[in-house]
Design a protein around this motif. Structure first.
Motif, mmCIF file in Angstrom:
data_model
loop_
_atom_site.group_PDB
_atom_site.id
_atom_site.type_symbol
_atom_site.label_atom_id
_atom_site.label_comp_id
_atom_site.label_asym_id
_atom_site.label_seq_id
_atom_site.Cartn_x
_atom_site.Cartn_y
_atom_site.Cartn_z
ATOM 1 N N UNK A 1 0.832 -1.206 0.000
ATOM 2 C CA UNK A 1 0.000 0.000 0.000
ATOM 3 C C UNK A 1 0.868 1.256 0.000
ATOM 4 N N UNK A 2 1.888 1.266 0.863
ATOM 5 C CA UNK A 2 2.792 2.415 0.926
ATOM 6 C C UNK A 2 3.525 2.593 -0.406
ATOM 7 N N UNK A 3 3.971 1.488 -0.995
ATOM 8 C CA UNK A 3 4.672 1.565 -2.271
ATOM 9 C C UNK A 3 3.765 2.163 -3.337
ATOM 10 N N UNK A 4 2.511 1.711 -3.380
ATOM 11 C CA UNK A 4 1.578 2.230 -4.369
ATOM 12 C C UNK A 4 1.236 3.692 -4.101
ATOM 13 N N UNK A 5 1.038 4.036 -2.846
ATOM 14 C CA UNK A 5 0.684 5.408 -2.494
ATOM 15 C C UNK A 5 1.814 6.362 -2.844
ATOM 16 N N UNK A 6 3.025 6.048 -2.413
ATOM 17 C CA UNK A 6 4.147 6.929 -2.682
ATOM 18 C C UNK A 6 4.545 6.892 -4.154
ATOM 19 N N UNK A 7 4.299 5.805 -4.827
ATOM 20 C CA UNK A 7 4.532 5.738 -6.269
ATOM 21 C C UNK A 7 3.597 6.666 -7.014
ATOM 22 N N UNK A 8 2.321 6.685 -6.622
ATOM 23 C CA UNK A 8 1.344 7.596 -7.228
ATOM 24 C C UNK A 8 1.699 9.041 -6.900
ATOM 25 N N UNK A 9 2.127 9.275 -5.673
ATOM 26 C CA UNK A 9 2.470 10.629 -5.249
ATOM 27 C C UNK A 9 3.669 11.151 -6.053
ATOM 28 N N UNK A 10 4.677 10.308 -6.276
ATOM 29 C CA UNK A 10 5.842 10.709 -7.072
ATOM 30 C C UNK A 10 5.432 11.000 -8.509
ATOM 31 N N UNK A 11 4.514 10.164 -9.035
ATOM 32 C CA UNK A 11 4.044 10.345 -10.407
ATOM 33 C C UNK A 11 3.300 11.686 -10.527
ATOM 34 N N UNK A 12 2.454 12.002 -9.533
ATOM 35 C CA UNK A 12 1.721 13.272 -9.544
ATOM 36 C C UNK A 12 2.679 14.453 -9.425
ATOM 37 N N UNK A 13 3.677 14.346 -8.571
ATOM 38 C CA UNK A 13 4.658 15.423 -8.398
ATOM 39 C C UNK A 13 5.451 15.645 -9.681
ATOM 40 N N UNK A 14 5.749 14.585 -10.397
ATOM 41 C CA UNK A 14 6.498 14.708 -11.638
ATOM 42 C C UNK A 14 5.686 15.429 -12.722
ATOM 43 N N UNK A 15 4.366 15.263 -12.668
ATOM 44 C CA UNK A 15 3.501 15.911 -13.647
ATOM 45 C C UNK A 15 3.031 17.298 -13.179
ATOM 46 N N UNK A 16 3.439 17.698 -12.002
ATOM 47 C CA UNK A 16 3.054 19.013 -11.501
ATOM 48 C C UNK A 16 1.700 19.048 -10.828
#
Length: 78
Positions: free
Chosen positions: A61-76
């Motif tokens: 869950x943490x991996x998926x959550x932080x993975x999504x968060x990194x993806x969102x941060x990369x797209x602004x």
């Protein structure tokens, strides 16, 4: 354990599993026949497999959550 009484004076939570294991050990030819029941008894006492599975689920869950968060941060996106 063998007395059948739990901490509150009632039947212990693992007593039935213990009785199955004990009965198997009494009637078996080879003790290895009762390995599954022994494992069930230890799981009932210590919950190691349950905790291991819960930890794996939480880690994913943490991996998926932080993975999504990194993806969102990369797209602004925030």
């Amino acid at each position: 354990m063998a007395s059948g009484f739990g901490i509150n004076g009632k039947k212990g939570r693992c007593y039935d599993v213990w009785m199955d294991f004990s009965d198997c050990m009494t009637h078996c030819v080879m003790p290895a026949e009762c390995t599954a029941l022994r494992d069930d008894y230890f799981e009932c006492l210590h919950h190691r497999k349950e905790y291991s599975r819960m930890n794996a689920i939480n880690k994913e869950r943490e991996r998926q959550y932080f993975g999504e968060k990194k993806k969102d941060d990369a797209h602004g996106n925030h």
